[in-house]
Motif scaffolding. Structure first.
Motif, PDB file in Angstrom:
ATOM      1  N   PHE A  29       0.824  -1.209   0.000  1.00  0.00           N
ATOM      2  CA  PHE A  29       0.000   0.000   0.000  1.00  0.00           C
ATOM      3  C   PHE A  29       0.863   1.266   0.000  1.00  0.00           C
ATOM      4  CE2 PHE A  29      -2.118   3.398   2.404  1.00  0.00           C
ATOM      5  CZ  PHE A  29      -3.199   3.623   1.580  1.00  0.00           C
ATOM      6  N   VAL A  30       1.898   1.301   0.842  1.00  0.00           N
ATOM      7  CA  VAL A  30       2.690   2.520   1.020  1.00  0.00           C
ATOM      8  C   VAL A  30       3.537   2.833  -0.204  1.00  0.00           C
ATOM      9  CG1 VAL A  30       4.590   3.515   2.348  1.00  0.00           C
ATOM     10  CG2 VAL A  30       2.691   2.438   3.525  1.00  0.00           C
ATOM     11  N   ARG A  31       4.106   1.839  -0.827  1.00  0.00           N
ATOM     12  CA  ARG A  31       5.011   2.089  -1.948  1.00  0.00           C
ATOM     13  C   ARG A  31       4.338   2.852  -3.100  1.00  0.00           C
ATOM     14  NH1 ARG A  31       8.937  -2.147  -5.069  1.00  0.00           N
ATOM     15  NH2 ARG A  31      10.082  -0.564  -6.195  1.00  0.00           N
ATOM     16  N   PRO A  32       3.182   2.403  -3.594  1.00  0.00           N
ATOM     17  CA  PRO A  32       2.543   3.194  -4.666  1.00  0.00           C
ATOM     18  C   PRO A  32       2.030   4.555  -4.171  1.00  0.00           C
ATOM     19  CG  PRO A  32       1.620   0.984  -4.605  1.00  0.00           C
ATOM     20  CD  PRO A  32       2.490   1.130  -3.409  1.00  0.00           C
ATOM     21  N   GLU A  33       1.594   4.612  -2.908  1.00  0.00           N
ATOM     22  CA  GLU A  33       1.083   5.876  -2.384  1.00  0.00           C
ATOM     23  C   GLU A  33       2.176   6.948  -2.358  1.00  0.00           C
ATOM     24  OE1 GLU A  33      -2.240   6.708  -1.270  1.00  0.00           O
ATOM     25  OE2 GLU A  33      -2.486   4.964  -2.553  1.00  0.00           O
ATOM     26  N   ALA A  37       0.743  11.002  -7.922  1.00  0.00           N
ATOM     27  CA  ALA A  37       0.544  12.443  -7.747  1.00  0.00           C
ATOM     28  C   ALA A  37      -0.560  12.766  -6.739  1.00  0.00           C
ATOM     29  CB  ALA A  37       0.208  13.079  -9.100  1.00  0.00           C
ATOM     30  N   HIS A  38      -1.627  11.980  -6.747  1.00  0.00           N
ATOM     31  CA  HIS A  38      -2.762  12.226  -5.843  1.00  0.00           C
ATOM     32  C   HIS A  38      -3.061  10.958  -5.047  1.00  0.00           C
ATOM     33  CE1 HIS A  38      -3.450  16.027  -7.828  1.00  0.00           C
ATOM     34  NE2 HIS A  38      -3.409  15.402  -8.996  1.00  0.00           N
ATOM     35  N   PRO A  39      -2.336  10.717  -3.963  1.00  0.00           N
ATOM     36  CA  PRO A  39      -2.521   9.481  -3.195  1.00  0.00           C
ATOM     37  C   PRO A  39      -3.804   9.499  -2.364  1.00  0.00           C
ATOM     38  CG  PRO A  39      -0.923  10.868  -2.132  1.00  0.00           C
ATOM     39  CD  PRO A  39      -1.271  11.536  -3.434  1.00  0.00           C
ATOM     40  N   LEU A  40      -4.267   8.306  -1.996  1.00  0.00           N
ATOM     41  CA  LEU A  40      -5.425   8.198  -1.112  1.00  0.00           C
ATOM     42  C   LEU A  40      -5.097   8.722   0.285  1.00  0.00           C
ATOM     43  CD1 LEU A  40      -6.629   4.613  -2.058  1.00  0.00           C
ATOM     44  CD2 LEU A  40      -7.722   6.756  -2.650  1.00  0.00           C
ATOM     45  N   LEU A  41      -3.895   8.414   0.763  1.00  0.00           N
ATOM     46  CA  LEU A  41      -3.422   8.892   2.049  1.00  0.00           C
ATOM     47  C   LEU A  41      -2.055   9.543   1.849  1.00  0.00           C
ATOM     48  CD1 LEU A  41      -3.681   9.038   5.152  1.00  0.00           C
ATOM     49  CD2 LEU A  41      -2.511   6.839   5.242  1.00  0.00           C
ATOM     50  N   PRO A  42      -2.021  10.864   1.763  1.00  0.00           N
ATOM     51  CA  PRO A  42      -0.721  11.524   1.594  1.00  0.00           C
ATOM     52  C   PRO A  42       0.186  11.236   2.796  1.00  0.00           C
ATOM     53  CG  PRO A  42      -2.517  13.058   1.174  1.00  0.00           C
ATOM     54  CD  PRO A  42      -3.124  11.813   1.742  1.00  0.00           C
ATOM     55  N   LEU A  43       1.393  10.780   2.524  1.00  0.00           N
ATOM     56  CA  LEU A  43       2.298  10.403   3.602  1.00  0.00           C
ATOM     57  C   LEU A  43       2.733  11.601   4.439  1.00  0.00           C
ATOM     58  CD1 LEU A  43       4.471   7.722   1.826  1.00  0.00           C
ATOM     59  CD2 LEU A  43       2.513   7.405   3.320  1.00  0.00           C
ATOM     60  N   ASP A  48       3.841  14.124   9.654  1.00  0.00           N
ATOM     61  CA  ASP A  48       3.789  15.319  10.485  1.00  0.00           C
ATOM     62  C   ASP A  48       3.808  14.885  11.951  1.00  0.00           C
ATOM     63  OD1 ASP A  48       3.388  18.010  11.298  1.00  0.00           O
ATOM     64  OD2 ASP A  48       1.233  17.618  11.471  1.00  0.00           O
ATOM     65  N   ARG A  49       4.666  15.512  12.742  1.00  0.00           N
ATOM     66  CA  ARG A  49       4.894  15.050  14.113  1.00  0.00           C
ATOM     67  C   ARG A  49       3.633  15.108  14.979  1.00  0.00           C
ATOM     68  NH1 ARG A  49      10.009  16.911  17.728  1.00  0.00           N
ATOM     69  NH2 ARG A  49       9.570  15.588  19.495  1.00  0.00           N
ATOM     70  N   THR A  50       2.905  16.196  14.924  1.00  0.00           N
ATOM     71  CA  THR A  50       1.710  16.355  15.746  1.00  0.00           C
ATOM     72  C   THR A  50       0.608  15.407  15.304  1.00  0.00           C
ATOM     73  OG1 THR A  50       2.274  18.673  16.041  1.00  0.00           O
ATOM     74  CG2 THR A  50       0.024  18.008  16.592  1.00  0.00           C
ATOM     75  N   ARG A  51       0.329  15.390  14.009  1.00  0.00           N
ATOM     76  CA  ARG A  51      -0.742  14.554  13.495  1.00  0.00           C
ATOM     77  C   ARG A  51      -0.405  13.066  13.630  1.00  0.00           C
ATOM     78  NH1 ARG A  51      -2.429  16.844   8.200  1.00  0.00           N
ATOM     79  NH2 ARG A  51      -3.467  18.375   9.484  1.00  0.00           N
ATOM     80  N   GLY A  52       0.841  12.691  13.344  1.00  0.00           N
ATOM     81  CA  GLY A  52       1.258  11.298  13.495  1.00  0.00           C
ATOM     82  C   GLY A  52       1.169  10.833  14.941  1.00  0.00           C
ATOM     83  N   GLY A  53       1.553  11.716  15.861  1.00  0.00           N
ATOM     84  CA  GLY A  53       1.432  11.388  17.289  1.00  0.00           C
ATOM     85  C   GLY A  53      -0.002  11.190  17.715  1.00  0.00           C
ATOM     86  N   SER A  54      -0.895  12.025  17.193  1.00  0.00           N
ATOM     87  CA  SER A  54      -2.309  11.866  17.547  1.00  0.00           C
ATOM     88  C   SER A  54      -2.878  10.587  16.947  1.00  0.00           C
ATOM     89  CB  SER A  54      -3.113  13.081  17.096  1.00  0.00           C
ATOM     90  OG  SER A  54      -3.121  13.181  15.691  1.00  0.00           O
ATOM     91  N   PHE A  55      -2.453  10.225  15.735  1.00  0.00           N
ATOM     92  CA  PHE A  55      -2.889   8.947  15.153  1.00  0.00           C
ATOM     93  C   PHE A  55      -2.425   7.782  16.016  1.00  0.00           C
ATOM     94  CE2 PHE A  55      -2.892  10.772  10.576  1.00  0.00           C
ATOM     95  CZ  PHE A  55      -4.149  11.322  10.797  1.00  0.00           C
ATOM     96  N   LEU A  56      -1.190   7.851  16.496  1.00  0.00           N
ATOM     97  CA  LEU A  56      -0.645   6.796  17.336  1.00  0.00           C
ATOM     98  C   LEU A  56      -1.410   6.696  18.656  1.00  0.00           C
ATOM     99  CD1 LEU A  56       1.575   4.663  17.674  1.00  0.00           C
ATOM    100  CD2 LEU A  56       2.991   6.450  18.691  1.00  0.00           C
ATOM    101  N   VAL A  57      -1.733   7.834  19.265  1.00  0.00           N
ATOM    102  CA  VAL A  57      -2.480   7.836  20.525  1.00  0.00           C
ATOM    103  C   VAL A  57      -3.871   7.251  20.321  1.00  0.00           C
ATOM    104  CG1 VAL A  57      -3.569   9.353  22.226  1.00  0.00           C
ATOM    105  CG2 VAL A  57      -1.194   9.702  21.586  1.00  0.00           C
ATOM    106  N   VAL A  58      -4.545   7.632  19.257  1.00  0.00           N
ATOM    107  CA  VAL A  58      -5.882   7.090  18.980  1.00  0.00           C
ATOM    108  C   VAL A  58      -5.808   5.579  18.759  1.00  0.00           C
ATOM    109  CG1 VAL A  58      -7.730   7.062  17.254  1.00  0.00           C
ATOM    110  CG2 VAL A  58      -6.853   9.231  18.124  1.00  0.00           C
ATOM    111  N   PHE A  59      -4.771   5.107  18.060  1.00  0.00           N
ATOM    112  CA  PHE A  59      -4.600   3.675  17.824  1.00  0.00           C
ATOM    113  C   PHE A  59      -4.374   2.923  19.132  1.00  0.00           C
ATOM    114  CE2 PHE A  59      -1.745   0.080  16.785  1.00  0.00           C
ATOM    115  CZ  PHE A  59      -2.629  -0.658  16.013  1.00  0.00           C
ATOM    116  N   VAL A  60      -3.509   3.457  20.007  1.00  0.00           N
ATOM    117  CA  VAL A  60      -3.224   2.795  21.281  1.00  0.00           C
ATOM    118  C   VAL A  60      -4.458   2.795  22.183  1.00  0.00           C
ATOM    119  CG1 VAL A  60      -1.847   2.978  23.399  1.00  0.00           C
ATOM    120  CG2 VAL A  60      -0.759   3.201  21.178  1.00  0.00           C
TER     121      VAL A  60
END
Length: 74
Positions: A29-33, A37-43, A48-60
């Motif tokens: 999934f990650v390699r083609p994304e 030019a227009h990915p489903l989930l822009p990496l 991003d440190r803040t957004r990635g951290g919040s994703f991790l907290v929600v997952f945990v």
């Protein structure tokens, strides 16, 4: 083969196969994304440190809630 037993281990072939399949599918999934030019989930959203951290907290927190519900039902 012990199916659905509490004696199943992390080294069980079904467990290892599922974990390996999950990692491979994530890479598929990650390699083609990262290349289109227009990915489903822009990496850049995840990196991003803040957004990635919040994703991790929600997952945990989700894992914790699932564990508690599973523990309380048995």
């Amino acid at each position: 083969m012990r199916c659905c037993s509490w004696q199943s281990r992390w080294t069980d072939p079904v467990t290892l196969g599922s974990l390996i399949a999950g990692v491979v599918l994530l890479a598929v999934f990650v390699r083609p994304e990262a290349r289109v030019a227009h990915p489903l989930l822009p990496l850049r959203l995840v990196l991003d440190r803040t957004r990635g951290g919040s994703f991790l907290v929600v997952f945990v927190i989700g894992m914790g809630m699932f564990s508690i519900f599973l523990f309380l039902t048995y």
